[in-house]
Design a protein around this motif. Structure first.
Motif, short mmCIF file in Angstrom:
data_model
loop_
_atom_site.label_atom_id
_atom_site.label_comp_id
_atom_site.label_asym_id
_atom_site.label_seq_id
_atom_site.Cartn_x
_atom_site.Cartn_y
_atom_site.Cartn_z
N ARG A 36 43.20 -14.94 56.59
CA ARG A 36 43.05 -16.50 56.64
C ARG A 36 42.77 -17.07 58.19
N LEU A 37 42.78 -16.28 59.23
CA LEU A 37 42.61 -16.61 60.44
C LEU A 37 41.06 -16.74 61.01
N ARG A 38 40.65 -17.84 61.56
CA ARG A 38 39.36 -18.08 61.95
C ARG A 38 39.19 -18.66 63.31
N THR A 45 32.08 -21.36 62.63
CA THR A 45 33.30 -20.83 62.19
C THR A 45 33.12 -19.40 62.19
N ILE A 46 33.99 -18.63 62.82
CA ILE A 46 34.20 -16.98 62.85
C ILE A 46 35.34 -16.61 62.23
N ARG A 47 35.38 -15.62 61.17
CA ARG A 47 36.35 -15.01 60.29
C ARG A 47 37.03 -13.96 61.43
N VAL A 48 38.45 -14.16 61.40
CA VAL A 48 39.22 -12.97 62.52
C VAL A 48 39.48 -11.96 61.35
N TYR A 73 42.49 -21.16 64.33
CA TYR A 73 42.93 -21.43 63.04
C TYR A 73 43.64 -20.65 61.95
N ASP A 74 44.62 -20.86 61.36
CA ASP A 74 45.18 -20.28 60.22
C ASP A 74 45.13 -20.96 58.98
N GLY A 75 44.11 -20.89 58.32
CA GLY A 75 43.49 -21.84 57.38
C GLY A 75 43.01 -23.14 57.76
N ALA A 76 43.96 -24.33 57.43
CA ALA A 76 43.53 -25.63 57.88
C ALA A 76 44.38 -25.90 59.37
N ARG A 77 45.48 -25.00 59.46
CA ARG A 77 46.35 -25.47 60.64
C ARG A 77 45.92 -24.89 61.96
N HIS A 78 45.91 -25.84 62.75
CA HIS A 78 45.25 -25.24 64.31
C HIS A 78 46.44 -24.73 64.99
#
Length: 128
Positions: A36-38, A45-48, A73-78
């Motif tokens: 979910r990290l990005r 936006t780059i997926r981790v 970000y974890d999902g929508a949470r900064h």
């Protein structure tokens, strides 16, 4: 050419290179789906793929040599604002290390001690 390989701590029998590459691609694809990290950097936006206390990894195709300040970000949470540098490429992943990772808070810091949330802010004198 046949060569022994370790996958997740276990030795796989001697497999052809094409089969090993297929297994590795499937593993990377599964990691992309479950993470979910990005990162948000310059409007992109780059997926981790995976992260740890001192850094994180992204797919080589997605992350060019990033450097500087990025938002995690974890999902929508900064989660945090990070100062990063590229460390190395390893197994189809580009590894980044944190120079600094600052947690993001949903409230501004206070410069005084909060005694109790229900305590009055002050006392008014009686109107005698």
């Amino acid at each position: 050419m046949l060569a022994p390989r370790k996958v997740e701590g276990q030795v796989i029998e001697y497999l052809p290179d094409s089969v090993r590459e297929g297994i590795e691609q499937a593993r990377r694809k599964a990691e992309r789906r479950k993470s979910r990290l990005r990162l948000e950097v310059d409007g992109r936006t780059i997926r981790v793929l995976r992260s740890w206390s001192t850094g994180f990894a992204v797919a080589v195709e997605e992350g060019d040599h990033l450097r500087g300040l990025v938002d995690l970000y974890d999902g929508a949470r900064h989660v945090s604002q990070c100062l990063i540098m590229t460390s190395r490429d390893e197994g189809g992943e580009r590894i980044y290390e944190f120079k600094r990772a600052t947690a993001v808070h949903d409230q501004p810091p206070v410069d005084f001690e909060r005694l109790a949330p229900e305590a009055p802010g002050g006392l008014l004198p009686s109107p005698d």
